[in-house]
Write an enzyme that holds these catalytic residues in place. Sequence first.
Site, mmCIF file in Angstrom:
data_model
loop_
_atom_site.group_PDB
_atom_site.id
_atom_site.type_symbol
_atom_site.label_atom_id
_atom_site.label_comp_id
_atom_site.label_asym_id
_atom_site.label_seq_id
_atom_site.Cartn_x
_atom_site.Cartn_y
_atom_site.Cartn_z
ATOM 1 N N PHE A 129 -32.287 -11.387 26.401
ATOM 2 C CA PHE A 129 -33.724 -11.117 26.499
ATOM 3 C C PHE A 129 -34.408 -12.381 27.022
ATOM 4 O O PHE A 129 -34.144 -13.482 26.526
ATOM 5 C CB PHE A 129 -34.229 -10.766 25.099
ATOM 6 C CG PHE A 129 -35.619 -10.223 25.068
ATOM 7 C CD1 PHE A 129 -35.866 -8.892 25.339
ATOM 8 C CD2 PHE A 129 -36.685 -11.037 24.744
ATOM 9 C CE1 PHE A 129 -37.155 -8.388 25.293
ATOM 10 C CE2 PHE A 129 -37.978 -10.540 24.694
ATOM 11 C CZ PHE A 129 -38.213 -9.206 24.969
ATOM 12 N N ASP A 176 -29.455 -14.186 17.299
ATOM 13 C CA ASP A 176 -30.681 -13.396 17.324
ATOM 14 C C ASP A 176 -30.309 -11.971 16.903
ATOM 15 O O ASP A 176 -29.459 -11.334 17.534
ATOM 16 C CB ASP A 176 -31.272 -13.436 18.741
ATOM 17 C CG ASP A 176 -32.580 -12.688 18.848
ATOM 18 O OD1 ASP A 176 -32.762 -11.680 18.126
ATOM 19 O OD2 ASP A 176 -33.420 -13.086 19.673
ATOM 20 N N TYR A 222 -40.563 -5.871 13.739
ATOM 21 C CA TYR A 222 -41.217 -4.624 14.191
ATOM 22 C C TYR A 222 -40.277 -3.623 14.851
ATOM 23 O O TYR A 222 -40.717 -2.570 15.269
ATOM 24 C CB TYR A 222 -42.389 -4.927 15.139
ATOM 25 C CG TYR A 222 -42.071 -5.834 16.312
ATOM 26 C CD1 TYR A 222 -41.438 -5.329 17.447
ATOM 27 C CD2 TYR A 222 -42.415 -7.176 16.295
ATOM 28 C CE1 TYR A 222 -41.144 -6.155 18.518
ATOM 29 C CE2 TYR A 222 -42.134 -8.012 17.357
ATOM 30 C CZ TYR A 222 -41.494 -7.494 18.466
ATOM 31 O OH TYR A 222 -41.211 -8.320 19.512
ATOM 32 N N LYS A 223 -38.975 -3.960 14.968
ATOM 33 C CA LYS A 223 -38.052 -2.996 15.584
ATOM 34 C C LYS A 223 -37.462 -2.119 14.476
ATOM 35 O O LYS A 223 -38.190 -1.351 13.875
ATOM 36 C CB LYS A 223 -37.007 -3.751 16.403
ATOM 37 C CG LYS A 223 -37.668 -4.404 17.624
ATOM 38 C CD LYS A 223 -36.761 -5.310 18.409
ATOM 39 C CE LYS A 223 -37.522 -5.891 19.595
ATOM 40 N NZ LYS A 223 -36.885 -7.092 20.144
HETATM 41 C C1 LIG Z 1 -37.649 -8.020 20.726
HETATM 42 C C2 LIG Z 1 -36.952 -9.294 21.023
HETATM 43 C C3 LIG Z 1 -37.639 -10.504 20.966
HETATM 44 C C4 LIG Z 1 -39.104 -10.493 20.667
HETATM 45 O O1 LIG Z 1 -39.640 -11.739 20.505
HETATM 46 P P1 LIG Z 1 -41.177 -11.860 20.045
HETATM 47 O O2 LIG Z 1 -41.361 -13.279 19.837
HETATM 48 O O3 LIG Z 1 -41.343 -10.998 18.829
HETATM 49 O O4 LIG Z 1 -42.016 -11.294 21.142
HETATM 50 C C5 LIG Z 1 -36.917 -11.662 21.188
HETATM 51 N N1 LIG Z 1 -35.596 -11.634 21.469
HETATM 52 C C6 LIG Z 1 -34.907 -10.470 21.547
HETATM 53 C C7 LIG Z 1 -33.455 -10.480 21.845
HETATM 54 C C8 LIG Z 1 -35.573 -9.272 21.333
HETATM 55 O O5 LIG Z 1 -34.912 -8.126 21.411
#
Ligand SMILES: *Cc1c(COP(=O)(O)O)cnc(C)c1O
Length: 412
Positions: A128, A197, A222-223
């Site tokens: 990501f 992560d 939030y997921k």
């Molecule tokens: C959803 C997600 C994020 C989100 O990061 P935020 O700081 O909450 O915007 C980060 N890394 C991964 C791998 C994700 O899937």
Amino acid sequence: MHQMITREDCAALDAADKLAHCRARFNLPAETIYLDGNSLGAMPANVPARMNRAMEQEWAQGLIRSWNDADWYPAPQRTGNRIAQLVGAGQDEVIVADSTSVNLFKVLVAATRMRPGRGVILAERTNFPTDVYIAGSAAEMTGCELRCVDPDAVLDAIDDNVAIVSLTHVNYKTGQRYDIEAVTRRAHEAGALVVWDLCHTAGAMPVHLNRCEVDFAVGCGYKYLNGGPGAPAFVFVASRHQDEVRQPLTGWHGHARPFAFTHEYEPHAGIDRMLTGTAPQLGLIALESALEAFDGVDLEDLRDKSVELGDLFIRLSDQELSGLGFSLASPRDAEQRGSQVSLRHAEGYAIMQALIDRNIIGDFRAPDILRFGFAALYVRHVDIWDTIAALKEIVVSGAWNTDAFRTRKSVT
Ligand SMILES: *Cc1c(COP(=O)(O)O)cnc(C)c1O
């Protein structure tokens, strides 16, 4: 040739589903199939009443007294301890704070400081983007090089100059999953630390951070944890590292005595030193109450159902969608997969818009990926059948091919 799967077969699987009762724990819109809980989890039905109490009583009436009287102040620790049970961590190893991006920054800098003399943060190209961007800044600030490699080159890239191996357990686009234990062991053999992560893991399947001897982890509220839009995130630091950790965002809530208001920074003992500033209390209350949806749920059952839903989706796409331009972008083998299945299609964006127009909600990731997430607490087997049937209808009829469906919105 396998037996054809019918909608009745799917209904029979739902009738036998051990977790079927959990769906009632969510407030889902009628006539809607929700396959995007990997991006924004559905709202647990108990959350609005809890939020109402937080606002009308604790905030409006209690005012500042509520930091003590309504136990607002210890909510990051309390909520962290609940999440710890979902990720195989111990008590006082997880705390809720900030966003995933910010927690990743804190952890990467802290971990790099624990490996002086080593020059590389190892990351992965297809992660990501925020993870790679943040690793780039952490590397720059600690004088390291950010080395990004292909997913299957990670193990071979771990050498004795690597300080940190920073990976996401389940890839956000493809759902491809790493073996946490094997990668962590290889990193430790080379003298490196690992940061995992867990954004697409926590609340979707069991993981065993301590059993795998993981050093650090971060993840999203939030997921699959269903904490609500922009919910605060969590951070794990193995207890063996907690006294040594120095994170860079030295805010007052990470101080040993925040309300002594001393001039010098002195880190709090234990996991609390990962805090920065005042907790986003309303978001934290929503997340804490949302986690009740996991009460009494065996995570092995959750994973079994998630695998069953994913396998069903793949078998039905083989059965119903062949010759329509789709291809599988996720591993066929559930052992290699998280809790989502992605399909590629050249017209993926417009097809997803047409699907959403039929109240079947997945999402799209550029350039050509249609993503379907299976939150096993509330997704049913018939939902999978109905989704595949709608995809077939949309492509066979050409219903996707309108200007409205082809026009990109700002959030995909
Ligand atoms: C959803 C997600 C994020 C989100 O990061 P935020 O700081 O909450 O915007 C980060 N890394 C991964 C791998 C994700 O899937």
